[in-house]
Enzyme design. Structure first.
Site, PDB file in Angstrom:
ATOM      1  N   ARG A   1      27.336   5.398  -4.884  1.00  0.00           N
ATOM      2  CA  ARG A   1      27.194   4.102  -4.214  1.00  0.00           C
ATOM      3  C   ARG A   1      28.496   3.303  -4.261  1.00  0.00           C
ATOM      4  O   ARG A   1      28.858   2.647  -3.282  1.00  0.00           O
ATOM      5  CB  ARG A   1      26.048   3.295  -4.836  1.00  0.00           C
ATOM      6  CG  ARG A   1      24.675   3.814  -4.419  1.00  0.00           C
ATOM      7  CD  ARG A   1      23.566   2.843  -4.749  1.00  0.00           C
ATOM      8  NE  ARG A   1      23.283   2.762  -6.167  1.00  0.00           N
ATOM      9  CZ  ARG A   1      22.486   3.605  -6.852  1.00  0.00           C
ATOM     10  NH1 ARG A   1      21.893   4.598  -6.219  1.00  0.00           N
ATOM     11  NH2 ARG A   1      22.280   3.440  -8.146  1.00  0.00           N
TER      12      ARG A   1
ATOM     13  N   LYS B   1      37.306 -14.790 -15.611  1.00  0.00           N
ATOM     14  CA  LYS B   1      36.887 -16.194 -15.430  1.00  0.00           C
ATOM     15  C   LYS B   1      36.701 -16.922 -16.760  1.00  0.00           C
ATOM     16  O   LYS B   1      36.271 -16.319 -17.757  1.00  0.00           O
ATOM     17  CB  LYS B   1      35.570 -16.247 -14.641  1.00  0.00           C
ATOM     18  CG  LYS B   1      35.562 -15.381 -13.401  1.00  0.00           C
ATOM     19  CD  LYS B   1      34.323 -15.497 -12.554  1.00  0.00           C
ATOM     20  CE  LYS B   1      34.261 -14.374 -11.534  1.00  0.00           C
ATOM     21  NZ  LYS B   1      33.642 -13.137 -12.020  1.00  0.00           N
TER      22      LYS B   1
ATOM     23  N   TYR C   1      30.448 -12.154 -18.971  1.00  0.00           N
ATOM     24  CA  TYR C   1      29.789 -10.857 -18.720  1.00  0.00           C
ATOM     25  C   TYR C   1      29.770  -9.990 -19.982  1.00  0.00           C
ATOM     26  O   TYR C   1      29.030  -9.015 -20.045  1.00  0.00           O
ATOM     27  CB  TYR C   1      30.476 -10.070 -17.597  1.00  0.00           C
ATOM     28  CG  TYR C   1      30.512 -10.744 -16.244  1.00  0.00           C
ATOM     29  CD1 TYR C   1      29.691 -11.836 -15.952  1.00  0.00           C
ATOM     30  CD2 TYR C   1      31.368 -10.294 -15.245  1.00  0.00           C
ATOM     31  CE1 TYR C   1      29.743 -12.459 -14.715  1.00  0.00           C
ATOM     32  CE2 TYR C   1      31.420 -10.912 -14.007  1.00  0.00           C
ATOM     33  CZ  TYR C   1      30.613 -11.996 -13.745  1.00  0.00           C
ATOM     34  OH  TYR C   1      30.663 -12.607 -12.523  1.00  0.00           O
TER      35      TYR C   1
ATOM     36  N   LYS D   1      28.747  -4.885  -6.665  1.00  0.00           N
ATOM     37  CA  LYS D   1      28.629  -4.272  -7.999  1.00  0.00           C
ATOM     38  C   LYS D   1      27.893  -2.947  -7.852  1.00  0.00           C
ATOM     39  O   LYS D   1      26.837  -2.877  -7.220  1.00  0.00           O
ATOM     40  CB  LYS D   1      27.853  -5.193  -8.935  1.00  0.00           C
ATOM     41  CG  LYS D   1      27.529  -4.582 -10.310  1.00  0.00           C
ATOM     42  CD  LYS D   1      26.123  -3.988 -10.362  1.00  0.00           C
ATOM     43  CE  LYS D   1      25.815  -3.292 -11.682  1.00  0.00           C
ATOM     44  NZ  LYS D   1      24.519  -2.592 -11.647  1.00  0.00           N
TER      45      LYS D   1
ATOM     46  N   GLY E   1      32.442  -5.395  -8.497  1.00  0.00           N
ATOM     47  CA  GLY E   1      31.792  -6.377  -9.369  1.00  0.00           C
ATOM     48  C   GLY E   1      31.372  -5.702 -10.666  1.00  0.00           C
ATOM     49  O   GLY E   1      30.879  -4.563 -10.659  1.00  0.00           O
TER      50      GLY E   1
ATOM     51  N   ALA F   1      21.484  -5.367 -13.966  1.00  0.00           N
ATOM     52  CA  ALA F   1      21.281  -4.212 -14.869  1.00  0.00           C
ATOM     53  C   ALA F   1      19.904  -4.276 -15.522  1.00  0.00           C
ATOM     54  O   ALA F   1      19.361  -5.359 -15.756  1.00  0.00           O
ATOM     55  CB  ALA F   1      22.368  -4.197 -15.936  1.00  0.00           C
TER      56      ALA F   1
ATOM     57  N   HIS G   1      34.837 -20.574 -13.857  1.00  0.00           N
ATOM     58  CA  HIS G   1      33.615 -19.892 -13.418  1.00  0.00           C
ATOM     59  C   HIS G   1      32.633 -20.855 -12.726  1.00  0.00           C
ATOM     60  O   HIS G   1      32.008 -20.504 -11.727  1.00  0.00           O
ATOM     61  CB  HIS G   1      32.954 -19.218 -14.633  1.00  0.00           C
ATOM     62  CG  HIS G   1      32.094 -18.057 -14.293  1.00  0.00           C
ATOM     63  ND1 HIS G   1      31.973 -16.953 -15.100  1.00  0.00           N
ATOM     64  CD2 HIS G   1      31.296 -17.801 -13.233  1.00  0.00           C
ATOM     65  CE1 HIS G   1      31.151 -16.079 -14.546  1.00  0.00           C
ATOM     66  NE2 HIS G   1      30.714 -16.584 -13.417  1.00  0.00           N
TER      67      HIS G   1
ATOM     68  N   GLN H   1      30.654   4.670  -1.641  1.00  0.00           N
ATOM     69  CA  GLN H   1      30.144   4.254  -0.329  1.00  0.00           C
ATOM     70  C   GLN H   1      30.590   2.810  -0.012  1.00  0.00           C
ATOM     71  O   GLN H   1      30.962   2.496   1.114  1.00  0.00           O
ATOM     72  CB  GLN H   1      28.616   4.318  -0.397  1.00  0.00           C
ATOM     73  CG  GLN H   1      27.888   4.144   0.905  1.00  0.00           C
ATOM     74  CD  GLN H   1      26.387   3.976   0.645  1.00  0.00           C
ATOM     75  OE1 GLN H   1      25.839   2.922   0.863  1.00  0.00           O
ATOM     76  NE2 GLN H   1      25.731   5.035   0.155  1.00  0.00           N
TER      77      GLN H   1
ATOM     78  N   ASP I   1      36.521  -7.287 -10.649  1.00  0.00           N
ATOM     79  CA  ASP I   1      36.086  -8.654 -10.956  1.00  0.00           C
ATOM     80  C   ASP I   1      35.259  -8.663 -12.237  1.00  0.00           C
ATOM     81  O   ASP I   1      34.233  -7.992 -12.324  1.00  0.00           O
ATOM     82  CB  ASP I   1      35.236  -9.185  -9.793  1.00  0.00           C
ATOM     83  CG  ASP I   1      34.736 -10.608 -10.028  1.00  0.00           C
ATOM     84  OD1 ASP I   1      35.490 -11.552  -9.735  1.00  0.00           O
ATOM     85  OD2 ASP I   1      33.601 -10.780 -10.515  1.00  0.00           O
TER      86      ASP I   1
ATOM     87  N   GLY J   1      29.778  -7.847 -13.130  1.00  0.00           N
ATOM     88  CA  GLY J   1      28.715  -8.690 -13.679  1.00  0.00           C
ATOM     89  C   GLY J   1      27.422  -7.893 -13.604  1.00  0.00           C
ATOM     90  O   GLY J   1      27.155  -7.252 -12.594  1.00  0.00           O
ATOM     91  N   ARG J   2      26.635  -7.936 -14.671  1.00  0.00           N
ATOM     92  CA  ARG J   2      25.507  -7.007 -14.727  1.00  0.00           C
ATOM     93  C   ARG J   2      24.170  -7.730 -14.631  1.00  0.00           C
ATOM     94  O   ARG J   2      23.198  -7.354 -15.276  1.00  0.00           O
ATOM     95  CB  ARG J   2      25.615  -6.154 -15.986  1.00  0.00           C
ATOM     96  CG  ARG J   2      26.879  -5.304 -15.945  1.00  0.00           C
ATOM     97  CD  ARG J   2      27.214  -4.620 -17.227  1.00  0.00           C
ATOM     98  NE  ARG J   2      26.290  -3.558 -17.557  1.00  0.00           N
ATOM     99  CZ  ARG J   2      25.379  -3.639 -18.518  1.00  0.00           C
ATOM    100  NH1 ARG J   2      25.230  -4.747 -19.212  1.00  0.00           N
ATOM    101  NH2 ARG J   2      24.597  -2.611 -18.781  1.00  0.00           N
TER     102      ARG J   2
END
Ligand code: NDP
Length: 312
Positions: free
Chosen positions: A266, A88, A59, A260, A23, A29, A121, A269, A54, A25-26
Site C-alpha cells: 500500500r 513537530k 507520535y 500513512k 505519514g 493503528a 503541532h 501504491q 512526517d 502518526g499511528r
C-alpha cells in the site's frame, strides 16, 4: 523496488520540499500493532522512492523513524541530504525558551543534526498534564525562529492553525512560516484556508488525506467510501485505485498529501500517482463531497485558548 518519485516544490525560504510524505502518526493503528512497524515502513518507503517523512514528538515514534532512515542510509538507498524530515513541537513546550530544547530532544531521538521542517503541532498550549495554558503562539514562534537561526530546522511552519491565526502569525513574524499542515480530504476540502495559504506563499501539507474513504471506525461519517461510484469510475478510467485517485485529487490542488501506511504494497501504491492527472472538472466533482467534517476535531480542547476549529 521503486514505485515513484514525488516532484519537489520550492518553499518561500528557498528550500525544496517533496510533494508527498509518508505519514507515521499511528492514529489508525490497532492495539496489537507494534511501534517497530514504523521503522520497517520508513525503510520500505525510502526504498520505494519516498523522500519526505512526517513525524511528531507526540507520535512517540521519532526513534523508529530515525532508525528506518539510518537503515536506508547504511544500505546506500539514500543520503541524509536527500531525505526531507518533518517533525513537530507538542503543546506542552510552547514557552519560547522550551522550543529549541524540545527540538534538540527530537533530534536526539531521530539521530539527526537537523530536521528539514519543524512545525508547531497545534496553536493550543498546555502544561505537562494537558491542562490549558495561555501562551501566545507568537511567543512560541520566536522559539521556532531561534531553531531556524541555529540551523536545527531548515524550515519552520505550523499545523492546525486556522486562517485568522495564520494571518496574525504571518503579519507579526520576522521569519514567515513556510508550511501549514492541516487536514484536507474529500469531506473536508478546506478551500478557503488552502487558497489563503497559497496566496501568502505558504505551502499546504494535507494530513488524513483519505478522510473516511479508507477503513476507520467511520460510523455515520459522510461519504465517500472506497466503493463510491464517482471515485470508482475515476479509478477505472485511469487504471488506478480509489485511494490513488484521492491522493491525486490533493496533488492536483497543489497540496502535499501525507498518506500513512505500514503495509509495503500500500505504501508503494500511494506514491505511484505521478504518472496521471485529474481533469479540473474531476477535481471539482470530488470537491462536491465536502461536508466540513473533520477526522481530527480537537474534541476536549474546545474551551482552551486558541482552539482553532469551529465549535459544534
Ligand atoms: P490516512 O488518511 O493516511 O489513513 C491511514 C489509513 O489508511 C491506515 O489505516 C492505512 O492502513 C490505510 N491505508 C493507507 N494506504 C492505503 C491504501 N492504499 N489502500 C487502503 N488503505 C490504505 O490517515 P492519518 O490520520 O494517519 O493521516 C496521515 C498522516 O498525517 C499521519 O500518519 C500523520 O503523519 C499526519 N497527521 C498529522 C496530524 C497533525 O495534527 N498535524 C493529525 C493527523 C495525521 P495501513 O497502514 O494498514 O496501510
Amino acid at each position: 523496488m521503486s514505485s515513484g518519485v514525488a516532484p519537489v516544490i520550492t518553499l518561500n525560504d528557498g528550500h525544496l520540499m517533496p510533494t508527498l510524505a509518508l505519514g507515521t502518526g499511528r492514529g489508525t493503528a490497532k492495539e496489537q500493532d507494534s511501534i517497530e512497524e514504523v521503522r520497517q515502513a520508513v525503510f520500505w518507503a525510502l526504498e520505494a522512492g519516498y523522500r519526505h517523512i512526517d513525524t511528531a514528538s507526540i507520535y512517540g515514534d521519532e526513534e523508529q523513524v530515525g532508525q528506518g532512515i539510518a537503515d536506508a542510509i547504511a544500505k546506500g538507498i539514500v543520503k541524509r541530504e536527500e531525505v526531507f524530515v518533518t517533525t513537530k513541537l507538542w503543546n506542552d513546550k510552547h514557552a519560547c525558551e522550551d522550543v529549541v530544547p524540545a527540538l534538540m530532544e527530537s533530534l536526539g531521538r531521530l539521530r539527526l543534526d537537523y530536521v528539514d521542517l519543524y512545525l508547531i503541532h497545534f496553536p493550543i498550549a498546555t502544561n505537562a498534564d494537558g491542562d490549558p495554558l495561555n501562551v501566545d503562539y507568537l511567543e512560541t514562534w520566536k522559539g521556532m525562529e531561534d531553531a531556524k537561526k541555529l540551523g536545527l530546522a531548515r524550515s519552520i511552519g505550523v499545523s492546525n492553525f486556522n486562517a485568522d491565526q495564520l494571518s496574525r502569525l504571518y503579519q507579526y513574524s520576522e521569519i514567515k512560516p513556510a508550511v501549514i499542515e492541516v487536514e484536507v480530504n474529500p469531506t473536508l476540502t478546506q478551500h478557503p484556508l488552502v487558497d489563503f495559504s497559497h496566496r501568502l506563499g505558504v505551502a499546504v501539507m494535507a494530513f488524513s488525506p483519505f478522510g473516511f474513504v479508507v477503513s476507520r471506525d467511520s460510523g455515520d461519517a459522510p461519504p465517500p467510501r472506497a466503493d463510491d461510484p464517482v471515485l470508482v469510475t475515476l479509478a477505472n478510467k485511469y487504471g488506478k485505485t480509489v485511494t490513488q485517485v484521492v491522493l491525486r485529487y490533493l496533488v492536483d490542488r497543489g497540496l502535499v498529501p501525507i498518506p500513512k501506511s505500514v503495509n509495503k504494497a500500500r505504501l508503494a501504491q500511494n506514491i505511484n500517482i505521478f504518472d496521471f492527472q485529474l481533469a479540473p472538472e474531476e477535481v471539482a466533482e470530488i470537491d462536491k463531497f465536502n461536508k466540513n467534517v473533520r477526522v481530527i476535531d480537537g474534541k476536549g480542547w474546545e474551551d482552551y485558548p486558541n482552539f482553532p476549529f469551529e465549535r459544534n
